[in-house]
Scaffold this motif. Structure first.
Motif, PDB file in Angstrom:
ATOM      1  N   VAL A  34      82.557  14.307 -31.761  1.00 37.19           N
ATOM      2  CA  VAL A  34      81.703  15.360 -31.747  1.00 37.19           C
ATOM      3  C   VAL A  34      80.266  15.013 -31.622  1.00 37.19           C
ATOM      4  N   ALA A  35      79.793  14.012 -32.290  1.00 37.44           N
ATOM      5  CA  ALA A  35      78.513  13.636 -32.246  1.00 37.44           C
ATOM      6  C   ALA A  35      78.195  12.843 -31.099  1.00 37.44           C
ATOM      7  N   ALA A  36      79.205  12.138 -30.353  1.00 37.75           N
ATOM      8  CA  ALA A  36      79.172  11.453 -29.230  1.00 37.75           C
ATOM      9  C   ALA A  36      78.915  12.424 -27.966  1.00 37.75           C
ATOM     10  N   ARG A  37      79.571  13.744 -28.306  1.00 33.88           N
ATOM     11  CA  ARG A  37      79.677  14.569 -27.132  1.00 33.88           C
ATOM     12  C   ARG A  37      77.998  15.245 -27.076  1.00 33.88           C
ATOM     13  N   GLU A  38      77.670  15.637 -28.540  1.00 33.76           N
ATOM     14  CA  GLU A  38      76.169  15.850 -28.482  1.00 33.76           C
ATOM     15  C   GLU A  38      75.306  14.959 -28.030  1.00 33.76           C
ATOM     16  N   ARG A  39      75.596  13.717 -28.376  1.00 32.44           N
ATOM     17  CA  ARG A  39      74.476  12.736 -27.768  1.00 32.44           C
ATOM     18  C   ARG A  39      74.378  12.531 -26.243  1.00 32.44           C
ATOM     19  N   VAL A  40      75.852  12.894 -25.636  1.00 30.71           N
ATOM     20  CA  VAL A  40      75.741  12.717 -23.984  1.00 30.71           C
ATOM     21  C   VAL A  40      74.847  14.087 -23.441  1.00 30.71           C
ATOM     22  N   ARG A  41      75.136  15.210 -24.414  1.00 30.80           N
ATOM     23  CA  ARG A  41      74.344  16.371 -23.889  1.00 30.80           C
ATOM     24  C   ARG A  41      72.884  16.176 -24.035  1.00 30.80           C
ATOM     25  N   SER A  42      72.484  15.047 -25.116  1.00 34.01           N
ATOM     26  CA  SER A  42      70.877  15.435 -25.219  1.00 34.01           C
ATOM     27  C   SER A  42      70.344  14.081 -24.217  1.00 34.01           C
ATOM     28  N   MET A  43      71.206  13.258 -23.525  1.00 32.42           N
ATOM     29  CA  MET A  43      70.600  12.336 -22.752  1.00 32.42           C
ATOM     30  C   MET A  43      69.924  12.484 -21.621  1.00 32.42           C
ATOM     31  N   THR A  44      68.921  12.009 -21.071  1.00 33.03           N
ATOM     32  CA  THR A  44      68.368  12.213 -19.839  1.00 33.03           C
ATOM     33  C   THR A  44      69.121  11.930 -18.601  1.00 33.03           C
ATOM     34  N   ASP A  45      68.803  12.686 -17.617  1.00 31.22           N
ATOM     35  CA  ASP A  45      69.521  12.402 -16.412  1.00 31.22           C
ATOM     36  C   ASP A  45      69.756  10.849 -15.939  1.00 31.22           C
ATOM     37  N   GLN A  46      68.734  10.062 -16.287  1.00 30.41           N
ATOM     38  CA  GLN A  46      68.729   8.777 -15.837  1.00 30.41           C
ATOM     39  C   GLN A  46      69.706   8.068 -16.679  1.00 30.41           C
ATOM     40  N   GLU A  47      69.735   8.439 -18.223  1.00 32.90           N
ATOM     41  CA  GLU A  47      70.646   7.678 -18.909  1.00 32.90           C
ATOM     42  C   GLU A  47      72.113   7.868 -18.473  1.00 32.90           C
ATOM     43  N   VAL A  48      72.202   9.448 -18.246  1.00 31.64           N
ATOM     44  CA  VAL A  48      73.604   9.583 -17.738  1.00 31.64           C
ATOM     45  C   VAL A  48      73.957   9.090 -16.450  1.00 31.64           C
ATOM     46  N   HIS A  49      73.253   8.890 -15.513  1.00 27.71           N
ATOM     47  CA  HIS A  49      73.400   8.287 -14.382  1.00 27.71           C
ATOM     48  C   HIS A  49      73.661   6.804 -14.597  1.00 27.71           C
ATOM     49  N   ALA A  50      73.050   6.096 -15.394  1.00 28.24           N
ATOM     50  CA  ALA A  50      73.374   4.614 -15.816  1.00 28.24           C
ATOM     51  C   ALA A  50      74.698   4.464 -16.268  1.00 28.24           C
ATOM     52  N   MET A  51      75.112   5.386 -17.210  1.00 29.51           N
ATOM     53  CA  MET A  51      76.314   5.405 -17.959  1.00 29.51           C
ATOM     54  C   MET A  51      77.663   5.625 -17.060  1.00 29.51           C
ATOM     55  N   ALA A  52      77.218   6.640 -16.417  1.00 26.55           N
ATOM     56  CA  ALA A  52      78.346   6.980 -15.259  1.00 26.55           C
ATOM     57  C   ALA A  52      78.580   5.870 -14.177  1.00 26.55           C
ATOM     58  N   GLN A  53      77.465   5.195 -13.992  1.00 23.42           N
ATOM     59  CA  GLN A  53      77.809   4.168 -13.129  1.00 23.42           C
ATOM     60  C   GLN A  53      78.560   2.894 -13.478  1.00 23.42           C
ATOM     61  N   ASP A  54      78.156   2.630 -14.817  1.00 24.86           N
ATOM     62  CA  ASP A  54      78.793   1.656 -15.650  1.00 24.86           C
ATOM     63  C   ASP A  54      80.261   1.874 -15.624  1.00 24.86           C
ATOM     64  N   ILE A  55      80.627   3.081 -15.784  1.00 31.47           N
ATOM     65  CA  ILE A  55      82.106   3.535 -16.085  1.00 31.47           C
ATOM     66  C   ILE A  55      82.964   3.358 -14.590  1.00 31.47           C
ATOM     67  N   GLN A  56      82.180   3.888 -13.640  1.00 26.17           N
ATOM     68  CA  GLN A  56      82.916   3.782 -12.430  1.00 26.17           C
ATOM     69  C   GLN A  56      82.928   2.581 -11.782  1.00 26.17           C
ATOM     70  N   THR A  57      82.189   1.454 -12.105  1.00 33.96           N
ATOM     71  CA  THR A  57      82.320   0.128 -11.847  1.00 33.96           C
ATOM     72  C   THR A  57      83.010  -0.721 -12.473  1.00 33.96           C
ATOM     73  N   ALA A  58      83.375  -0.316 -13.730  1.00 35.46           N
ATOM     74  CA  ALA A  58      84.143  -1.042 -14.892  1.00 35.46           C
ATOM     75  C   ALA A  58      85.294  -1.512 -14.362  1.00 35.46           C
ATOM     76  N   PRO A  59      85.928  -2.800 -14.257  1.00 33.41           N
ATOM     77  CA  PRO A  59      87.223  -3.249 -13.708  1.00 33.41           C
ATOM     78  C   PRO A  59      88.386  -2.378 -14.566  1.00 33.41           C
ATOM     79  N   ALA A  60      89.329  -2.100 -13.866  1.00 30.39           N
ATOM     80  CA  ALA A  60      90.486  -1.371 -14.545  1.00 30.39           C
ATOM     81  C   ALA A  60      91.453  -2.401 -15.138  1.00 30.39           C
TER      82      ALA A  60
END
Length: 119
Positions: free
Chosen positions: A68-94
């Motif tokens: 729940v705290a992680a979800r709140e942290r994601v909601r409070s992140m800036t758009d740049q932080e969200v973009h960087a984390m989403a890029q990391d998730i999408q480029t991570a090897p499966a």
């Protein structure tokens, strides 16, 4: 290279080419409304959806992080932080091998075993 080896190699190549060449793709025109209606979800939604997965929640709890705290942290992140984390998730090897990769591995191992045992 003896004749039997050449014939077997040719047969293996023909079978592998026939087996691996059947791929289909579909293409067509779509309208603007359909393209905009099917647009990708936002990156913040992608992150929040990834937190809903049971494996992620388990790993977070193992690391001592409340989901729940992680979800709140994601909601409070800036758009740049969200973009960087989403890029990391999408480029991570499966880390997986496709079905055709396993077929190729089995064929190669079979050929090696066949020629090693035969000699």
């Amino acid at each position: 290279m003896n004749l039997a080896l050449k014939k077997t190699t040719c047969r293996a190549l023909v079978i592998s080419l026939l087996a691996l060449s059947f791929q289909s793709a579909r293409a067509g025109m779509i309208g603007t409304e359909q393209a905009t209606a099917e647009s990708a979800p936002s990156e913040r939604t992608l992150l929040l959806n990834s937190l809903d997965r049971s494996e992620v929640a388990t790993q977070l709890q193992a690391a001592g992080v409340d989901p729940v705290a992680a979800r709140e942290r994601v909601r409070s992140m800036t758009d740049q932080e969200v973009h960087a984390m989403a890029q990391d998730i999408q480029t991570a090897p499966a880390g997986g091998v496709s079905t055709w990769g396993w077929v190729a591995i089995v064929v190669v191992i079979g050929l090696i075993w066949y020629y090693a045992v035969r000699k």
